[in-house]
Motif scaffolding. Structure first.
Motif, PDB file in Angstrom:
ATOM      1  N   PHE A 174      16.005 -10.274   0.902  1.00  0.00           N
ATOM      2  CA  PHE A 174      14.497  -9.840   1.474  1.00  0.00           C
ATOM      3  C   PHE A 174      14.606  -9.518   2.915  1.00  0.00           C
ATOM      4  O   PHE A 174      13.880  -8.913   3.549  1.00  0.00           O
ATOM      5  CB  PHE A 174      13.476 -10.690   1.041  1.00  0.00           C
ATOM      6  N   ASN A 175      15.475 -10.333   3.546  1.00  0.00           N
ATOM      7  CA  ASN A 175      15.457 -10.211   5.077  1.00  0.00           C
ATOM      8  C   ASN A 175      16.185  -9.110   5.589  1.00  0.00           C
ATOM      9  O   ASN A 175      16.448  -8.635   6.826  1.00  0.00           O
ATOM     10  CB  ASN A 175      15.704 -11.664   5.798  1.00  0.00           C
ATOM     11  N   SER A 176      16.981  -8.487   4.627  1.00  0.00           N
ATOM     12  CA  SER A 176      18.165  -7.542   5.361  1.00  0.00           C
ATOM     13  C   SER A 176      17.213  -6.056   5.454  1.00  0.00           C
ATOM     14  O   SER A 176      17.704  -5.272   6.141  1.00  0.00           O
ATOM     15  CB  SER A 176      19.190  -7.164   4.260  1.00  0.00           C
ATOM     16  N   ALA A 177      15.968  -6.005   4.641  1.00  0.00           N
ATOM     17  CA  ALA A 177      15.346  -4.777   4.735  1.00  0.00           C
ATOM     18  C   ALA A 177      14.275  -4.859   5.818  1.00  0.00           C
ATOM     19  O   ALA A 177      13.533  -3.800   6.252  1.00  0.00           O
ATOM     20  CB  ALA A 177      14.701  -4.387   3.463  1.00  0.00           C
ATOM     21  N   VAL A 178      14.301  -5.887   6.595  1.00  0.00           N
ATOM     22  CA  VAL A 178      13.260  -5.771   7.771  1.00  0.00           C
ATOM     23  C   VAL A 178      13.702  -5.111   9.010  1.00  0.00           C
ATOM     24  O   VAL A 178      14.914  -4.937   9.352  1.00  0.00           O
ATOM     25  CB  VAL A 178      13.040  -7.206   8.226  1.00  0.00           C
ATOM     26  N   PHE A 189      15.120  -7.701  21.508  1.00  0.00           N
ATOM     27  CA  PHE A 189      15.776  -9.049  21.731  1.00  0.00           C
ATOM     28  C   PHE A 189      15.349  -9.957  20.812  1.00  0.00           C
ATOM     29  O   PHE A 189      16.180 -11.082  20.099  1.00  0.00           O
ATOM     30  CB  PHE A 189      15.533  -9.255  23.234  1.00  0.00           C
ATOM     31  N   SER A 190      14.033 -10.222  20.532  1.00  0.00           N
ATOM     32  CA  SER A 190      13.552 -11.085  19.543  1.00  0.00           C
ATOM     33  C   SER A 190      13.918 -10.910  18.129  1.00  0.00           C
ATOM     34  O   SER A 190      14.238 -12.084  17.573  1.00  0.00           O
ATOM     35  CB  SER A 190      11.941 -11.269  19.658  1.00  0.00           C
ATOM     36  N   TYR A 191      14.069  -9.662  17.980  1.00  0.00           N
ATOM     37  CA  TYR A 191      14.421  -9.423  16.396  1.00  0.00           C
ATOM     38  C   TYR A 191      15.849  -9.833  16.147  1.00  0.00           C
ATOM     39  O   TYR A 191      16.311 -10.272  15.203  1.00  0.00           O
ATOM     40  CB  TYR A 191      14.158  -7.659  16.193  1.00  0.00           C
ATOM     41  N   GLY A 192      16.651  -9.760  17.467  1.00  0.00           N
ATOM     42  CA  GLY A 192      18.152 -10.171  17.211  1.00  0.00           C
ATOM     43  C   GLY A 192      18.508 -11.600  16.867  1.00  0.00           C
ATOM     44  O   GLY A 192      19.001 -11.959  16.210  1.00  0.00           O
ATOM     45  N   PHE A 193      17.591 -12.456  17.627  1.00  0.00           N
ATOM     46  CA  PHE A 193      17.437 -13.771  17.534  1.00  0.00           C
ATOM     47  C   PHE A 193      17.048 -14.233  16.254  1.00  0.00           C
ATOM     48  O   PHE A 193      17.584 -14.840  15.429  1.00  0.00           O
ATOM     49  CB  PHE A 193      16.761 -14.829  18.480  1.00  0.00           C
ATOM     50  N   THR A 194      15.806 -13.698  15.656  1.00  0.00           N
ATOM     51  CA  THR A 194      15.320 -13.936  14.349  1.00  0.00           C
ATOM     52  C   THR A 194      16.419 -13.582  13.294  1.00  0.00           C
ATOM     53  O   THR A 194      16.737 -14.215  12.242  1.00  0.00           O
ATOM     54  CB  THR A 194      13.967 -13.211  14.133  1.00  0.00           C
ATOM     55  N   SER A 195      17.034 -12.262  13.408  1.00  0.00           N
ATOM     56  CA  SER A 195      17.959 -11.981  12.525  1.00  0.00           C
ATOM     57  C   SER A 195      19.200 -12.784  12.209  1.00  0.00           C
ATOM     58  O   SER A 195      19.619 -13.214  11.273  1.00  0.00           O
ATOM     59  CB  SER A 195      18.270 -10.567  12.402  1.00  0.00           C
ATOM     60  N   ILE A 196      19.738 -13.454  13.414  1.00  0.00           N
ATOM     61  CA  ILE A 196      20.648 -14.284  13.458  1.00  0.00           C
ATOM     62  C   ILE A 196      20.397 -15.501  12.713  1.00  0.00           C
ATOM     63  O   ILE A 196      21.145 -16.077  11.969  1.00  0.00           O
ATOM     64  CB  ILE A 196      21.245 -14.753  14.871  1.00  0.00           C
ATOM     65  N   PHE A 197      19.155 -16.133  13.025  1.00  0.00           N
ATOM     66  CA  PHE A 197      18.611 -17.429  12.233  1.00  0.00           C
ATOM     67  C   PHE A 197      18.502 -17.100  10.904  1.00  0.00           C
ATOM     68  O   PHE A 197      18.825 -18.108   9.885  1.00  0.00           O
ATOM     69  CB  PHE A 197      17.778 -17.892  13.074  1.00  0.00           C
ATOM     70  N   PHE A 198      18.015 -16.194  10.472  1.00  0.00           N
ATOM     71  CA  PHE A 198      17.816 -15.817   8.948  1.00  0.00           C
ATOM     72  C   PHE A 198      19.260 -15.685   8.549  1.00  0.00           C
ATOM     73  O   PHE A 198      19.572 -15.989   7.112  1.00  0.00           O
ATOM     74  CB  PHE A 198      16.996 -14.595   8.557  1.00  0.00           C
ATOM     75  N   ALA A 199      20.272 -15.163   9.199  1.00  0.00           N
ATOM     76  CA  ALA A 199      21.591 -14.934   8.500  1.00  0.00           C
ATOM     77  C   ALA A 199      22.190 -16.087   8.386  1.00  0.00           C
ATOM     78  O   ALA A 199      22.860 -16.411   7.500  1.00  0.00           O
ATOM     79  CB  ALA A 199      22.265 -13.874   9.256  1.00  0.00           C
ATOM     80  N   LEU A 200      21.915 -17.091   9.271  1.00  0.00           N
ATOM     81  CA  LEU A 200      22.610 -18.479   9.276  1.00  0.00           C
ATOM     82  C   LEU A 200      21.988 -19.055   8.287  1.00  0.00           C
ATOM     83  O   LEU A 200      22.579 -19.687   7.242  1.00  0.00           O
ATOM     84  CB  LEU A 200      22.333 -19.108  10.645  1.00  0.00           C
ATOM     85  N   PHE A 201      20.657 -18.884   7.864  1.00  0.00           N
ATOM     86  CA  PHE A 201      19.999 -19.760   6.875  1.00  0.00           C
ATOM     87  C   PHE A 201      20.486 -19.371   5.570  1.00  0.00           C
ATOM     88  O   PHE A 201      21.014 -20.244   4.667  1.00  0.00           O
ATOM     89  CB  PHE A 201      18.508 -19.604   6.969  1.00  0.00           C
ATOM     90  N   ALA A 202      20.576 -18.063   5.411  1.00  0.00           N
ATOM     91  CA  ALA A 202      21.103 -17.502   4.101  1.00  0.00           C
ATOM     92  C   ALA A 202      22.700 -17.768   3.750  1.00  0.00           C
ATOM     93  O   ALA A 202      22.898 -18.110   2.906  1.00  0.00           O
ATOM     94  CB  ALA A 202      20.832 -16.109   3.998  1.00  0.00           C
ATOM     95  N   PHE A 218      23.640  -7.086   9.479  1.00  0.00           N
ATOM     96  CA  PHE A 218      22.764  -8.439   8.944  1.00  0.00           C
ATOM     97  C   PHE A 218      23.795  -8.856   7.667  1.00  0.00           C
ATOM     98  O   PHE A 218      24.258  -9.999   7.826  1.00  0.00           O
ATOM     99  CB  PHE A 218      21.432  -8.016   8.752  1.00  0.00           C
ATOM    100  N   PRO A 219      24.104  -7.880   6.809  1.00  0.00           N
ATOM    101  CA  PRO A 219      25.066  -8.619   5.675  1.00  0.00           C
ATOM    102  C   PRO A 219      26.596  -9.139   6.120  1.00  0.00           C
ATOM    103  O   PRO A 219      26.768  -9.984   5.655  1.00  0.00           O
ATOM    104  CB  PRO A 219      25.270  -7.278   4.734  1.00  0.00           C
TER     105      PRO A 219
END
Length: 143
Positions: free
Chosen positions: A26-30, A41-54, A106-107
């Motif tokens: 669900f977060n890979s399509a954002v 820049f904010s999107y980069g940090f957010t995607s890294i944290f989502f990738a870390l969680f998943a 992201f993947p």
């Protein structure tokens, strides 16, 4: 059917694997909402944290399932060697996932974090198996 420790490992591992995979999907399509530098820049940090969680959920879930399968092997020595080798294999896969940083997506970040979490969990399983064998040997010598 009697419940065993291996069944609990399979159930919890499967749940974590499924939850992490759905979260990553669900977060890979954002997509980036705006073209502003701060938002990118904010999107980069957010995607890294989502990738870390998943990735951590997927890696730990996969480790629990695999550890349940390893517990079915005969001999504690075989179990220790297998979990140690799986830890090394997970580390090598993680390194290969981000070998070319310019093409990281992201993947691939999810794969990196999943393999690093699996590597750490396999190493913890190796230590737990060694300690269990050591304690079992100590107790048998004391009695």
């Amino acid at each position: 059917m009697s419940l065993k420790f291996k069944h609990a490992l399979f159930a919890v591992g499967g749940f974590l694997l499924a939850f992490g995979s759905v979260f990553a999907f669900f977060n890979s399509a954002v997509s980036i909402g705006g073209s502003d530098l701060v938002e990118s820049f904010s999107y980069g940090f957010t995607s890294i944290f989502f990738a870390l969680f998943a990735g951590v959920l997927i890696g730990v879930g996969l480790t629990l399932i695999t550890s349940g399968l390893v517990l079915g092997l005969r001999g504690n020595y075989t179990q220790v060697v297998m979990t140690f080798l799986l830890s090394i294999l997970s580390t090598l896969i993680a390194i290969a996932a981000i070998a070319e940083a310019a093409s990281s997506t992201f993947p691939t970040m999810v794969l990196f974090f999943a393999c690093m979490a699996a590597s750490g969990a396999f190493m913890a399983a190796t230590v737990a198996l060694i300690l269990a064998d050591t304690v079992k040997g100590y107790i048998s010598k004391r009695n």
